[in-house]
Design a protein around this motif. Structure first.
Motif, PDB file in Angstrom:
ATOM      1  N   ASP A 164       0.779  -1.197  -0.017  1.00  0.00           N
ATOM      2  CA  ASP A 164       0.043  -0.100  -0.265  1.00  0.00           C
ATOM      3  C   ASP A 164       1.005   1.260  -0.217  1.00  0.00           C
ATOM      4  N   ALA A 165       1.839   1.264   0.833  1.00  0.00           N
ATOM      5  CA  ALA A 165       2.573   2.316   1.090  1.00  0.00           C
ATOM      6  C   ALA A 165       3.423   2.687  -0.124  1.00  0.00           C
ATOM      7  N   ALA A 166       3.813   1.845  -1.010  1.00  0.00           N
ATOM      8  CA  ALA A 166       4.717   1.878  -1.969  1.00  0.00           C
ATOM      9  C   ALA A 166       3.798   2.352  -3.191  1.00  0.00           C
ATOM     10  N   LEU A 167       2.760   1.883  -3.115  1.00  0.00           N
ATOM     11  CA  LEU A 167       1.685   2.414  -4.269  1.00  0.00           C
ATOM     12  C   LEU A 167       1.414   3.987  -3.922  1.00  0.00           C
ATOM     13  N   GLY A 168       1.011   4.151  -2.680  1.00  0.00           N
ATOM     14  CA  GLY A 168       0.772   5.374  -2.204  1.00  0.00           C
ATOM     15  C   GLY A 168       1.956   6.530  -2.638  1.00  0.00           C
ATOM     16  N   ARG A 190      -1.314   5.302   3.771  1.00  0.00           N
ATOM     17  CA  ARG A 190      -0.383   4.214   4.365  1.00  0.00           C
ATOM     18  C   ARG A 190       0.935   4.630   4.170  1.00  0.00           C
ATOM     19  N   TYR A 191       1.386   5.528   2.934  1.00  0.00           N
ATOM     20  CA  TYR A 191       2.640   5.863   2.949  1.00  0.00           C
ATOM     21  C   TYR A 191       2.906   6.982   3.980  1.00  0.00           C
ATOM     22  N   LEU A 192       2.010   7.645   4.393  1.00  0.00           N
ATOM     23  CA  LEU A 192       2.287   8.831   5.229  1.00  0.00           C
ATOM     24  C   LEU A 192       2.249   8.372   6.882  1.00  0.00           C
ATOM     25  N   HIS A 193       1.331   7.270   7.040  1.00  0.00           N
ATOM     26  CA  HIS A 193       1.106   7.037   8.551  1.00  0.00           C
ATOM     27  C   HIS A 193       1.502   5.553   8.807  1.00  0.00           C
ATOM     28  N   PRO A 194       2.857   5.219   8.810  1.00  0.00           N
ATOM     29  CA  PRO A 194       2.991   3.693   9.246  1.00  0.00           C
ATOM     30  C   PRO A 194       2.335   3.353  10.632  1.00  0.00           C
ATOM     31  N   ASN A 195       2.031   2.136  10.671  1.00  0.00           N
ATOM     32  CA  ASN A 195       1.226   1.642  11.627  1.00  0.00           C
ATOM     33  C   ASN A 195       2.156   0.475  12.508  1.00  0.00           C
ATOM     34  N   PRO A 196       2.698   0.770  13.173  1.00  0.00           N
ATOM     35  CA  PRO A 196       3.581  -0.248  14.074  1.00  0.00           C
ATOM     36  C   PRO A 196       2.561  -1.396  14.442  1.00  0.00           C
ATOM     37  N   ARG A 197       3.034  -2.603  14.089  1.00  0.00           N
ATOM     38  CA  ARG A 197       2.129  -4.038  14.412  1.00  0.00           C
ATOM     39  C   ARG A 197       2.352  -4.340  16.002  1.00  0.00           C
ATOM     40  N   LEU A 198       2.241  -3.443  16.937  1.00  0.00           N
ATOM     41  CA  LEU A 198       2.404  -3.902  18.447  1.00  0.00           C
ATOM     42  C   LEU A 198       1.498  -4.688  18.704  1.00  0.00           C
ATOM     43  N   ARG A 199       0.417  -4.883  18.220  1.00  0.00           N
ATOM     44  CA  ARG A 199      -0.740  -5.898  18.884  1.00  0.00           C
ATOM     45  C   ARG A 199      -0.235  -7.226  18.605  1.00  0.00           C
ATOM     46  N   LEU A 200       0.506  -7.303  17.560  1.00  0.00           N
ATOM     47  CA  LEU A 200       0.959  -8.706  17.145  1.00  0.00           C
ATOM     48  C   LEU A 200       2.236  -9.292  18.248  1.00  0.00           C
ATOM     49  N   ILE A 201       2.595  -8.411  19.085  1.00  0.00           N
ATOM     50  CA  ILE A 201       3.628  -8.967  19.716  1.00  0.00           C
ATOM     51  C   ILE A 201       3.466 -10.374  20.578  1.00  0.00           C
ATOM     52  N   PRO A 202       2.337 -10.605  21.350  1.00  0.00           N
ATOM     53  CA  PRO A 202       1.884 -11.585  22.024  1.00  0.00           C
ATOM     54  C   PRO A 202       1.971 -13.133  21.231  1.00  0.00           C
ATOM     55  N   ALA A 203       1.288 -12.769  19.932  1.00  0.00           N
ATOM     56  CA  ALA A 203       1.512 -13.856  18.947  1.00  0.00           C
ATOM     57  C   ALA A 203       2.886 -14.043  18.381  1.00  0.00           C
ATOM     58  N   LEU A 204       3.558 -13.255  18.064  1.00  0.00           N
ATOM     59  CA  LEU A 204       4.873 -13.348  17.671  1.00  0.00           C
ATOM     60  C   LEU A 204       5.529 -14.066  18.633  1.00  0.00           C
TER      61      LEU A 204
END
Lengths: 325, 325
Positions: A164-168, A190-204
């Motif tokens: 998404d960001a690259a296309l943006g 999506r290019y302007l505002h990356p969304n760090p996937r912190l909620r994925l931490i427990p699953a990771l």
């Protein structure tokens, strides 16, 4: 209007963002201690005006990106954010209005991610602005997820959607009036505002064997995950998750699929999951509100990862990896 | 000659400097854990070509300065160095020769201070070079020395000698052929190569109540130590330690005394020591090979610290503090 000196500027704009251990930003250093049984994880990434973002981007968005790209690294390492240092190199024509908006955006991102400012440095850049962040996270002792720990047979998964960001960015450089406005806006955002996937931490932490964030494009970053390990991978390109906006953009120009797969700034997580953990990982990710998708398999062997299209044909990429450098 | 990309550059020049926890610089983050019963101390300072150093300075000297100014902050906080992150923003005309010399100087400084490289980021600056360092140190839990913790009656002490680097800078900008070459070279060298006072750490931990490093000039930094605390200070200027080279330069132009007292880049330690610890502090500093000198006393009261000359007259300074910003 006269502009404030460094001390006044810190007191006015940045001291309100300071966390415990930061001494109200009135000292040259901060103290930081992981909880018992935990390691600190440290990472540093800088973004530069005209290189990593457009100088005319909203200052608050620039702040969101500067912090976000670093927290994305912490998320990929399974580390909960604890705080950050800011190195702000300002161009000669900085204004207090720009700085106020930057600090406001930084404060909002800092609060929403639970990651307070601990200190830093403000200097003249003598050129474009540079915003450097060092982020600190915390993992259970010895549990930092490494980039190069995959094994043959592991399933490769990515979070969210790719490209998404690259296309943006591509649409900013070459607007496409035929693309629906809602799709265009979604990609630009999506290019302007990356969304760090912190909620994925427990699953990771529970399920992944190796992980990294995708900052320089899926194709190139997967290559980095496996380079020199005696492993390669097979990717089913049709399984790579694309947003509705990305699908719409690619439908208008199929060449954009390569942009999506090799372009930068996704800030999604790429991870290798042992087969018997796959279902658990995908279910836990879903529950955490961060969809994850299996896109391929790690295999023994040398050579770059192989991408196959929907018809089973090998795909080649002119430039595997995006490089800001 | 084609220049290396970011990955190759890291592998070639910086991976040899990597310490434990740095994953050979093949990951986006490093793990770092203080020993039990210790806190980490974190600090970040950046130097910019044309602002903090001369672009034509030897690359190895620039590296020594970039690391040194950060380790100086750790020393002032009583923290033993544990490692650092490097953010290297390179101008468009960087060369591999420059980078090789920079990395060699950085490696030598890193080894001599026991402070390995843990990671970082390399970007294009779009302007002059910027070298950002985040340094990590370790103190016994709760024992980080703070800047603003002095009390009335404490004795103010400084390490080494004051003003050499500022005089060195002045001599670079306006050479003085009448000054003996050995003195000139000594002053120029102090400007190029800050020497973080790490050997003073045990004495500081045992005896000092407040400490900071002197980076923006003694007059201004002493002001920062006391600003807003309800304390001021009386300084006997004749007691401020000057090197033989600085004395020779000042003898040729008495105006240079102000340069020495207000100019930047000393990277000496300024600390407040309770009176009953003074003798112990001075003796221990001497034993550690870092001479320290009492220069005045902390007093109750507002207003900037008062400097008196050898005849007891109040000294005024046109600009109290040096600012790179």
């Amino acid at each position: 209007m006269a502009r404030a000196g460094e001390e006044a500027l810190i007191a006015r704009y940045f001291a309100p963002l300071a966390g415990p251990g930061a001494e109200g930003l009135r000292d040259d250093a901060a103290s930081l201690t992981p909880r018992p049984g935990h390691d600190l994880v440290v990472t540093a990434d800088a973004i530069v005006a005209g290189v990593h973002y457009f100088p005319e981007d909203p200052p608050g968005s620039i702040a969101v990106k500067a912090l976000g790209v670093n927290l994305s690294d912490l998320a990929a390492k399974g580390a909960d954010p604890r705080g950050f240092l800011l190195t702000l190199a300002l161009p000669d024509d900085w204004s207090e209005a720009w700085l106020a908006a930057f600090a406001e955006g930084l404060g909002a991102a800092s609060r929403s991610h639970g990651c307070p400012l601990l200190g830093g440095d403000t200097v003249r850049s003598g050129g474009p602005a540079l915003i450097g962040v060092t982020a600190f996270g915390e993992v259970p002792a010895g549990a930092m997820l490494r980039r190069q720990a995959a094994r043959a047979g592991d399933r490769l998964c990515v979070s969210g959607s790719i490209g998404d960001a690259a296309l943006g960015l591509a649409l900013r450089l070459a607007p496409d009036p035929g693309l629906e406005a809602a799709h265009r806006d979604a990609l630009l955002d999506r290019y302007l505002h990356p969304n760090p996937r912190l909620r994925l931490i427990p699953a990771l932490r529970r399920h992944a064997r190796a992980a990294m964030d995708i900052s320089d494009g899926l194709v190139g970053d997967l290559g980095k995950m496996l380079a020199g390990t005696g492993l390669t991978a097979r990717i089913e390109t049709a399984q790579v998750p694309l947003s509705a906006a990305a699908r719409a953009a690619i439908a208008r120009d199929h060449g954009r699929l390569s942009v999506a797969l090799t372009g930068g700034d996704d800030y999604e997580i790429l991870c290798a999951v042992p087969p018997d953990h796959l279902a658990g990982f995908l279910a836990e990710a879903e529950k955490a509100g961060v969809p994850a998708t299996e896109i391929g398999t790690v295999e023994a062997g040398d050579g770059p990862p192989r991408f196959r299209d929907a018809e089973g044909r090998a795909m080649a990429f002119a430039s595997a990896s995006f490089s800001h450098f």
